[in-house]
Write a protein that holds these residues in place. Sequence first.
Motif, short mmCIF file in Angstrom:
data_model
loop_
_atom_site.label_atom_id
_atom_site.label_comp_id
_atom_site.label_asym_id
_atom_site.label_seq_id
_atom_site.Cartn_x
_atom_site.Cartn_y
_atom_site.Cartn_z
N GLY A 36 -10.30 2.16 23.60
CA GLY A 36 -8.87 1.97 23.69
C GLY A 36 -8.27 2.25 25.05
N ALA A 37 -9.05 2.80 25.96
CA ALA A 37 -8.56 3.04 27.31
C ALA A 37 -8.61 1.75 28.12
CB ALA A 37 -9.39 4.13 27.98
N ASP A 38 -7.90 1.73 29.26
CA ASP A 38 -7.96 0.57 30.14
C ASP A 38 -9.36 0.40 30.72
OD1 ASP A 38 -5.14 0.10 29.89
OD2 ASP A 38 -4.81 1.73 31.32
N VAL A 39 -10.01 1.54 31.00
CA VAL A 39 -11.34 1.55 31.59
C VAL A 39 -12.18 2.56 30.82
CG1 VAL A 39 -12.71 2.05 33.65
CG2 VAL A 39 -10.46 0.96 33.88
N THR A 40 -13.37 2.16 30.41
CA THR A 40 -14.27 3.09 29.73
C THR A 40 -15.25 3.66 30.74
OG1 THR A 40 -14.12 1.81 27.67
CG2 THR A 40 -15.97 3.35 27.87
N ASP A 45 -21.54 10.38 33.71
CA ASP A 45 -22.52 9.32 33.41
C ASP A 45 -22.49 8.31 34.57
OD1 ASP A 45 -23.85 6.98 32.54
OD2 ASP A 45 -23.32 7.35 30.46
N ALA A 46 -23.51 8.39 35.43
CA ALA A 46 -23.52 7.55 36.63
C ALA A 46 -23.51 6.07 36.29
CB ALA A 46 -24.73 7.89 37.50
N ASP A 47 -24.24 5.66 35.26
CA ASP A 47 -24.29 4.25 34.89
C ASP A 47 -22.91 3.74 34.47
OD1 ASP A 47 -26.98 4.01 35.44
OD2 ASP A 47 -27.61 4.41 33.38
N SER A 48 -22.19 4.54 33.68
CA SER A 48 -20.85 4.10 33.24
C SER A 48 -19.90 4.01 34.42
CB SER A 48 -20.30 5.05 32.17
OG SER A 48 -19.74 6.21 32.74
N LEU A 49 -20.04 4.90 35.38
CA LEU A 49 -19.18 4.85 36.57
C LEU A 49 -19.47 3.62 37.42
CD1 LEU A 49 -19.41 8.63 37.57
CD2 LEU A 49 -17.44 7.47 36.53
N ARG A 50 -20.75 3.29 37.56
CA ARG A 50 -21.11 2.10 38.33
C ARG A 50 -20.61 0.82 37.66
NH1 ARG A 50 -25.96 5.19 39.73
NH2 ARG A 50 -26.91 4.57 37.74
N ARG A 51 -20.60 0.80 36.33
CA ARG A 51 -20.10 -0.37 35.61
C ARG A 51 -18.59 -0.50 35.69
NH1 ARG A 51 -23.95 1.37 31.68
NH2 ARG A 51 -22.26 2.41 30.53
N ALA A 52 -17.89 0.65 35.64
CA ALA A 52 -16.43 0.63 35.48
C ALA A 52 -15.66 0.58 36.79
CB ALA A 52 -15.99 1.86 34.69
N LEU A 53 -16.24 1.14 37.86
CA LEU A 53 -15.48 1.29 39.10
C LEU A 53 -15.97 0.33 40.17
CD1 LEU A 53 -15.33 5.18 39.00
CD2 LEU A 53 -13.55 3.56 38.32
N ARG A 54 -15.05 -0.03 41.05
CA ARG A 54 -15.31 -1.07 42.05
C ARG A 54 -15.16 -0.52 43.46
NH1 ARG A 54 -10.72 -5.12 39.63
NH2 ARG A 54 -11.54 -5.35 37.50
N PRO A 55 -15.78 -1.19 44.43
CA PRO A 55 -15.52 -0.82 45.83
C PRO A 55 -14.02 -0.94 46.13
CG PRO A 55 -17.41 -2.29 45.68
CD PRO A 55 -16.79 -2.27 44.31
N GLY A 56 -13.49 0.06 46.81
CA GLY A 56 -12.07 0.05 47.16
C GLY A 56 -11.16 0.69 46.15
N ASP A 57 -11.67 1.04 44.96
CA ASP A 57 -10.83 1.74 43.99
C ASP A 57 -10.42 3.11 44.52
OD1 ASP A 57 -10.91 -0.27 42.11
OD2 ASP A 57 -12.36 0.72 40.78
#
Length: 339
Positions: A36-40, A45-57
Amino acid sequence: MRRVVVLGGRGFFGGAAAGLLRGMGVTPLIASRGAGADVTADAEDADSLRRALRPGDVVLDAAGPFQSRTDTLVRAACEVGFDVVDLADSLSYVEAVQRLSGDAERAGVRVLTACSTVSAVSAAFLALSGIDRPVRFTGALVPATRHSAGGATAASLLGQLGRPIRVFEDGHLVETRGWGAARRIRLPSPAGEVRGRVFETADALTLPAAYPTLRTVVTYVDPNAPGLGAMLRIASAAAPLRAFVAAASSVAMPLVRRVGSTRGLVGCEIEGDDGRVVRMALTAANRSYLVAVAPAALAVRALATDTFPARGIIPPRQHVDPAELIGFLSTLGIRLIRE
């Protein structure tokens, strides 16, 4: 404007920070582990961070308690290429982040750790004091427990209760007992005298690095709820009582919120090498907890609009302009008093 993501945005302080950002014209995405969040995303959890976050965020990290966190997020920031502003109060967490200074500089990212009451506000106090060569910084924290008493706050407090902690004394980090030593700190009127117990914060690490003349940096906390200070003082001296208090915290925190105060403050005494002492405090009858998130909100806005020039692990004295911070807090009903 760059994309802004608030980790822990469903928590108390994360939600408060997101609210300030919206008031500044920045629309953040809310990230959490649940649906239900905008971003999970999970900060550990490094894998979840790599999936959810982008360069420049630009990531505002409010996923406490930081006492139990690792440097996973900052390592991901260096790998992916996003900036991080966190609300960390934990000395050990900030210590771990600072060890990644070289990685952050090579990656060209910005990491503003302890961009909160600890240590951005403390650094602002030192800058505003007018004392060029401070030798002692004695901090006083009096939380507005009606608002801020929750799981992360309880974990931060109980994790130190009666256990070894570190403070900065005689020019070195030294070990003492959490919630052991007491001190009365006289702050400007109308704040008056605060009686607190010793508490470990990242200030003991970050402030001496910024002001090499400092010989003492110690913070004291008044829990600001009827009977809570006495209970914690007794529990700090006996392991069985500490275990009982920890087990009862899930029941106690709602009660503390009911009987606690809406008024809170953060203050300090700063002594110079010439013996001069300056006392300051930020206080409000309501919403004083916004002091903890205002520096991060200002820093995130600057990063999101590309008006923050420095890179690498940014020391707290560079997180936010002190005059801008005090001016912004005044618009929120939080005023600076000094003598």
